[in-house]
Design an enzyme around this catalytic site. Structure first.
Site, PDB file in Angstrom:
ATOM      1  CG  ASP A 123      -5.837   5.935   2.108  1.00  0.00           C
ATOM      2  OD1 ASP A 123      -4.737   5.875   1.524  1.00  0.00           O
ATOM      3  OD2 ASP A 123      -6.854   5.328   1.719  1.00  0.00           O
TER       4      ASP A 123
ATOM      5  CG  ASN B 299      -1.975   1.081   1.154  1.00  0.00           C
ATOM      6  OD1 ASN B 299      -1.672   2.236   1.431  1.00  0.00           O
ATOM      7  ND2 ASN B 299      -3.207   0.730   0.793  1.00  0.00           N
TER       8      ASN B 299
END
Length: 306
Positions: free
Chosen positions: A225, A121
């Site tokens: 995030d 990620n």
């Protein structure tokens, strides 16, 4: 409150911004599977086709771009928003990729100790030239992966698991002097930190995620995030649902909350560039917008530039 200006619109779920010296910004377009360049006047061109789901990105010591590829999502369009979903039928597997500015893409790592990468990620380089990256994992109809934190070298010679398990680890960043590492967990809405004792070596100071100290736990339905660290050591973490960048002090206190002008629950990332690193670029991914704003504090310079 900083005033945000839309630099580019119509992007296909932009993330992983990197400010370049010429004023342009690299972003991944996760849905399109590309690494793209956005010029200051908003023109968009594809630098490379990465396939799968390119996510976090950073410049390495060799001037190449290192990309966390999550293997792709099933996508949904709902009320003007683009929403990532579960592991798709055409899932291509997670990997770390090296991308050069002539568009050449090389898969650098696809597994760690025999365990396949599932959904890499975010990524950050340290001063020694290695990089930390998170693997958030993938979600399926009735189960989901446990995630982890990893350390690797850009020449493909070393990758190792540092912390496992973590719950959907996403954003990762280092303090200005490199002695502290931060990781944001998406679903739980937590930011953890560890002391860094050497390249890829951490010492925990608490009893949380494998010895980490909890920097901040967000209340309510706030998910997290990616993140960036500014020159004062504040952690600027993208806060989902809220649709903003939340700025945390090194002690974990909320310093500021900066939202986007057109509401978007999927504000995903921030990077710094421009004169004195006072220009912030923010990805509003659900609406496909890259914003630019003058930030109240200087950002932290990346370890390496192209």
């Amino acid at each position: 409150m900083p005033e945000l200006t839309a630099v580019a619109e119509g992007l296909s779920f932009p993330e992983g911004p990197i400010a370049l010296d010429d004023g342009s910004v690299l972003v991944v377009e996760i849905r399109r599977g590309t690494l793209s360049r956005v010029t200051p006047d908003g023109a968009v061109s594809v630098l490379a086709g990465c396939g799968g789901g390119p996510n976090g990105a950073a410049i390495g010591p060799d001037g190449a771009v290192y990309v966390c590829n999550n293997g792709g999502f099933a996508w949904h369009d709902r009320e003007g928003l683009v929403l990532p979903g579960r592991q798709p039928d055409d899932y291509s597997g997670g990997r770390i990729q090296r991308v050069t500015f002539d568009g050449t893409v090389t898969d650098l790592y696809t597994e760690v100790d025999g365990h396949p990468l599932r959904g890499p990620n975010d990524i950050v380089f340290d001063a020694d030239g290695g990089f930390y990256f998170t693997d958030l994992g993938k979600t399926r109809e009735r189960d989901m992966d446990l995630g982890g934190l990893y350390y690797a070298l850009p020449d493909g010679s070393r990758v190792e698991e540092i912390v496992h398990p973590l719950q959907q680890p996403n954003g990762v960043g280092l303090s200005p002097d490199g002695d502290r590492l931060y990781v944001a967990e998406t679903g739980p809405g937590r930011v953890w930190c560890w002391d860094v004792t050497g390249p890829g070596r951490l010492r925990g100071r608490g009893s949380g995620a494998r010895g980490a100290q909890l920097l901040h736990g967000f209340a309510g339905a706030q998910m997290l995030d990616s993140l960036a660290v500014d020159s004062a050591g504040n952690v600027c973490v993208a806060t989902l649902n809220t649709g903003a960048i939340t700025v945390l002090s090194p002690d974990g206190e909320i310093v500021d909350v900066v939202g986007v002008p057109v509401p978007d629950p999927l504000v995903t990332n921030i990077c710094f560039g421009g004169p004195e690193l006072r220009t912030a670029h923010i990805t509003s991914s659900g609406r496909g917008v890259l914003y630019r704003t003058e930030w109240p504090r200087p950002g932290l310079a990346p370890r390496f530039t192209a």
